[in-house]
Scaffold this motif. Structure first.
Motif, short mmCIF file in Angstrom:
data_model
loop_
_atom_site.label_atom_id
_atom_site.label_comp_id
_atom_site.label_asym_id
_atom_site.label_seq_id
_atom_site.Cartn_x
_atom_site.Cartn_y
_atom_site.Cartn_z
N GLU A 1 -1.27 9.93 -2.91
CA GLU A 1 -2.61 9.66 -2.38
C GLU A 1 -3.01 8.20 -2.46
O GLU A 1 -3.85 7.74 -1.72
N THR A 2 -2.48 7.51 -3.42
CA THR A 2 -2.94 6.15 -3.62
C THR A 2 -1.80 5.27 -4.13
O THR A 2 -0.73 5.77 -4.46
N LEU B 1 -6.11 1.20 -5.72
CA LEU B 1 -5.01 0.90 -6.64
C LEU B 1 -5.31 1.51 -8.00
O LEU B 1 -6.34 1.23 -8.60
N LEU B 2 -4.39 2.36 -8.43
CA LEU B 2 -4.54 2.99 -9.74
C LEU B 2 -3.63 2.25 -10.71
O LEU B 2 -2.42 2.17 -10.50
N ASP C 1 8.87 3.81 -6.61
CA ASP C 1 9.58 3.23 -5.49
C ASP C 1 10.05 1.83 -5.86
O ASP C 1 11.15 1.43 -5.52
N ASP C 2 9.16 1.11 -6.53
CA ASP C 2 9.47 -0.29 -6.86
C ASP C 2 9.43 -0.47 -8.36
O ASP C 2 8.75 0.26 -9.07
N GLU D 1 0.83 -1.19 0.00
CA GLU D 1 0.00 0.00 0.00
C GLU D 1 0.87 1.25 0.00
O GLU D 1 1.87 1.33 0.72
N GLY D 2 0.48 2.21 -0.81
CA GLY D 2 1.18 3.49 -0.84
C GLY D 2 2.41 3.53 -1.72
O GLY D 2 3.02 4.58 -1.87
N ARG D 3 2.76 2.40 -2.32
CA ARG D 3 3.95 2.40 -3.16
C ARG D 3 3.58 2.80 -4.59
O ARG D 3 2.42 2.71 -5.00
#
Lengths: 260, 67, 306
Positions: free
Chosen positions: C180-181, C152-153, C198-199, C28-30
Motif C-alpha cells: 500500500e505504501t 512513506l512509512l 526490494d531495495d 515510490e512503492g518500494r
C-alpha cells in the motif's frame, strides 16, 4: 487552531486522569482557608501553650482583615508556588525523556502549539486552584475578621495570579531546557526567589521587575490601589512571551533527547 | 476583633477538616490502587497518614512514577 | 518515481561522526531496508529523515510536495521503542494521533477502529496502554504511524525487540503494508531485509557501503565458491595448512570452515581443475567438495566487517 485545541484537550485530560485537577485545588483551598483560622486562633494557641511566667501580657499586633489576606497571599507565595513548580517541572522534560514527544513531534504538529498548549493547561490549573484557594481565604477572613472589599481582593488576585503564572512559565521553560525535572523546579524556584530578593534590595533599580508583583498585590489589598503597576505588568507579560518563545526555539532544535 | 463563639468557629473549621480528610483518602486510594509506586507502599501510607497536607502533596508529586 | 532523495546527509556529534555524507533515493512503492550492525548510524539517519534530529549538513528532499509544506505530514514513523501516554487507552491514543495529523474527529474514529482491527489489538482498544505488552505496543505504534495514510512509512528496528511469534506477526503485517505504501525500515538482521524488501542500503560506520535493489546486488556481487572438507588425519591437515600459506592465484579470499576451507575464486572451472589435480597429486583425503555461490550474507558480512 483546531490542532491546538486537540493538544490542549489532551493536557486537560491528563490533568483529570492524573488527579491533579482535584488535589491541587483542594490543597490551595486548604492553604487559603487555614491562614485566617490560624491567625484568628493564634492568641489562644499561645496562651494555651502554658509555661509562661504568671502575669505575662502578650502583645500581638491587632490584625486587620486586609492584613490577614496579605498573610494568605504569603502562603500562596511559598507553598503555592512550590506546588505549581512541582506539578509543572516535568511538563516537557518527561515527554522528551520517555520518548512521547518524539512520537508527537514527527507528526505535522507546530512546536509552538505543543508548548503553548502545555502552558495554557498550566495556567488553567493555576487559575482554578489559586482562584478557589484565594476565594476560600477571602471567605474565611470575612467570617473571622470582617470583610475585605471584593474589588481590592479581585485586583490583588489578578496581580498575584500573574506572578504565579510567571513562575509557572519559567518552570516550563526550564523543563524544556533541562533534562531533569527536579533541576527545572529548583531553577525556577531559585530564579523566583532571586528575583524577589533582588527586587526588595534594589527597589529603585528594579521597579519594573516581576518580583514586585507580590508587593503590588499586597498594596492593592491594604490601600485599594497599587502604584507603578503597569510597567511591572507589561514587563511580566513580555517576559512570559519571551520565555515561551525561547522554549519553542529550543524544542525545535532538540525535539528528542539525541541518541547516537 | 469580634468575639466568635467556639461553636461558630467549629462550623467554619469543619468543612476544612472534611476536605483534608478527603485529600488523604484520595491519596490513600490512589496509593493502594497504583501499580508502580516510587518506593515502598507502606512508607507512603505512613507519610500520607501522618504528614498532614504536606504528606499527601508529597505523595501526589513524588509517589507515582511518571508515565 | 522518486519519492525521496537524500544527498550528502551528515550528522556529527561532539566527537563522533554518526552519519557521514550518505546519499540515496527511495522510489515510490518500494520497500527499502536500511541494514547494518548496531552503531552503524541507522537510527541517526532515520531520525534525520523524520526531522527529530537536525542534520549537520546535507539535503533531504521529498518530491511532490509544495515548497513550505510540512514533510512530516507525508511520514509515518515508528521509533525503535515507541512511547505512549500510559494513562490513555489504545484507541484514545490513535484518535489523538489522527487528530494531530489533521483528520476530522469522525475520520479519526473510523480510521482508528479500522487500524486497531488490522494490527490485531481491537480487543484491547479500551484498555489503558500502561497494561500493554511489548508486542501490543509495537502494534499500536504501527497503527499510529499509519493513521494518516502516510506516503512513506519509516520503521526503526520494528521487530528486533519482539519474541519469535511477535516477530512473525509483525513481519506478516509489514508484508501486506508494503503493497500500500512506500516502506523504509532499519534492521540489523539480513534475513528480515531479504524476506521483505526490494531495495537494501547497507550501512557501516556512518556510510552506505552497498546500496541498490536486492536482485541487482545479488547478481552483481555473486562470486563462485569452493567449499573443501578433508579428513582430520595428520597428512591432510598439514597439506591444507601449507597450501593456504601460498594460495594459488585463482583464490581471491578464503575463510576457515570446521574441517576445511571455503574459497572465493574468480574462475570456477580453472579452480576446480587445479584444485582436484592438487588433491590427487598430494594424496589428500578429501571428504567433500562443493561448488556454490556467495550469498547476500557473505556480501553483508564483507560490507560490514571490512
Amino acid at each position: 487552531m483546531s490542532q491546538w485545541f486537540v493538544l490542549y484537550r489532551k493536557e486537560w485530560l491528563e490533568l483529570i486522569r492524573s488527579g491533579k485537577l482535584i488535589w491541587v485545588p483542594v490543597v490551595f483551598i486548604l492553604l487559603g482557608a487555614s491562614q485566617p483560622i490560624v491567625s484568628y486562633m493564634l492568641p489562644e494557641i499561645i496562651a494555651g501553650a502554658g509555661n509562661m511566667p504568671e502575669g505575662t501580657v502578650i502583645e500581638l499586633p491587632t490584625l486587620t482583615a486586609s492584613g490577614v489576606m496579605v498573610q494568605t497571599l504569603q502562603q500562596f507565595g511559598t507553598l503555592g508556588l512550590l506546588i505549581i513548580a512541582l506539578i509543572s517541572m516535568g511538563t516537557v522534560s518527561n515527554e522528551r525523556l520517555s520518548g512521547t514527544s518524539a512520537m508527537i513531534l514527527v507528526k505535522p504538529v507546530a512546536y509552538s502549539s505543543f508548548v503553548t498548549a502545555k502552558w495554557a493547561a498550566m495556567l488553567t490549573i493555576t487559575a482554578i486552584s489559586f482562584g478557589l484557594g484565594y476565594g476560600a481565604g477571602w471567605y474565611y477572613t470575612a467570617a473571622l475578621f470582617g470583610s475585605v472589599s471584593l474589588l481590592a481582593a479581585a485586583g490583588s488576585s489578578l496581580l498575584f495570579g500573574l506572578w504565579l503564572g510567571f513562575v509557572g512559565t519559567v518552570t516550563i521553560l526550564f523543563s524544556t531546557l533541562l533534562r531533569s525535572a527536579a533541576a527545572a523546579a529548583f531553577s525556577a524556584l531559585g530564579a523566583a526567589a532571586l528575583l524577589s530578593i533582588a527586587t526588595t534590595l534594589l527597589p529603585k533599580a528594579l521597579a519594573w521587575s516581576p518580583g514586585k508583583l507580590t508587593e503590588l498585590a499586597a498594596a492593592q489589598l491594604m490601600s485599594g490601589h497599587a502604584s507603578g503597576l503597569w510597567p511591572v505588568v507589561s514587563i511580566t507579560i513580555i517576559s512570559i512571551i519571551a520565555a515561551l518563545a525561547l522554549a519553542v526555539w529550543h524544542l525545535r532544535q532538540h525535539p528528542s533527547i539525541e541518541a547516537v | 476583633m469580634d468575639a466568635i463563639s467556639s461553636e461558630k468557629l467549629l462550623i467554619l473549621i469543619a468543612p476544612l477538616i472534611v476536605l483534608q480528610l478527603l485529600l488523604m483518602i484520595i491519596a490513600l486510594v490512589v496509593c493502594a490502587r497504583s501499580k508502580d509506586v516510587n518506593g515502598p507502599k507502606l512508607l507512603w501510607v505512613l507519610i500520607i497518614l501522618f504528614g498532614n497536607l504536606i504528606g499527601s502533596v508529597l505523595f501526589f508529586v513524588f509517589g507515582r512514577r511518571s508515565s | 518515481m522518486a519519492l525521496l532523495t537524500v544527498k550528502g546527509l551528515t550528522k556529527s556529534f561532539e566527537s563522533t561522526q554518526a552519519v557521514n555524507s550518505i546519499g540515496f533515493t527511495i522510489h515510490e512503492g518500494r520497500c527499502v531496508a536500511l541494514l547494518g550492525p548496531n552503531g552503524a548510524g541507522k537510527t541517526t539517519a532515520i531520525r534525520m529523515l523524520t526531522g527529530l534530529i537536525a542534520p549537520t549538513s546535507g539535503d533531504i528532499e521529498f518530491h511532490g510536495i509544495g515548497p513550505g509544506a510540512d514533510r512530516r505530514s507525508l511520514i509515518g514513523f515508528l521509533p525503535q521503542v515507541p512511547a505512549f501516554y500510559n494513562w490513555m487507552t489504545g484507541r484514545e491514543f490513535l484518535i489523538y494521533a489522527g487528530r494531530l495529523c489533521g483528520l476530522s474527529a469522525k475520520e479519526a474514529q473510523t480510521r482508528s477502529s479500522e487500524l486497531l482491527e488490522r494490527v490485531g489489538i481491537a480487543s484491547a482498544a479500551k484498555r489503558r496502554i500502561a497494561g500493554y505488552s511489548g508486542g501490543m505496543k509495537q502494534r499500536l505504534g504501527l497503527a499510529q504511524a499509519l493513521i494518516h495514510r502516510p506516503k512513506l512509512l519509516i520503521l526503526d528496528e520494528p521487530v528486533s525487540a519482539l519474541d519469535p511469534i511477535g516477530r512473525r506477526e509483525v513481519m506478516e503485517l509489514l508484508r501486506s503494508l508494503k503493497l500500500e505504501t512506500t516502506v523504509l525500515f532499519s534492521t540489523h538482521v539480513l534475513h528480515d531485509a531479504e524476506e521483505l524488501c526490494d531495495d537494501v542500503l547497507i550501512m557501516r560506520a556512518g556510510r552506505i557501503a552497498v546500496g541498490g535493489s536486492i536482485q541487482d546486488i545479488r547478481s552483481e556481487h555473486r562470486q563462485p565458491i569452493l567449499s573443501l572438507e578433508i579428513e582430520q588425519d595428520e597428512h591432510s591437515r598439514k597439506w591444507l595448512q601449507n597450501w593456504l600459506k601460498t594460495p594459488p592465484a585463482y583464490v581471491k579470499t578464503y575463510s576457515a570452515l570446521s574441517g576445511g576451507v571455503r574459497l572465493v575464486v574468480d574462475d570456477v572451472n580453472a579452480a576446480r581443475r587445479n584444485l582436484l589435480a592438487e588433491l590427487v597429486e598430494s594424496d589428500v583425503r578429501m571428504t567433500k567438495l562443493e561448488i556454490g555461490h556467495t550469498t547476500l550474507e557473505d556480501l553483508f558480512m564483507k560490507a560490514v566487517t571490512e
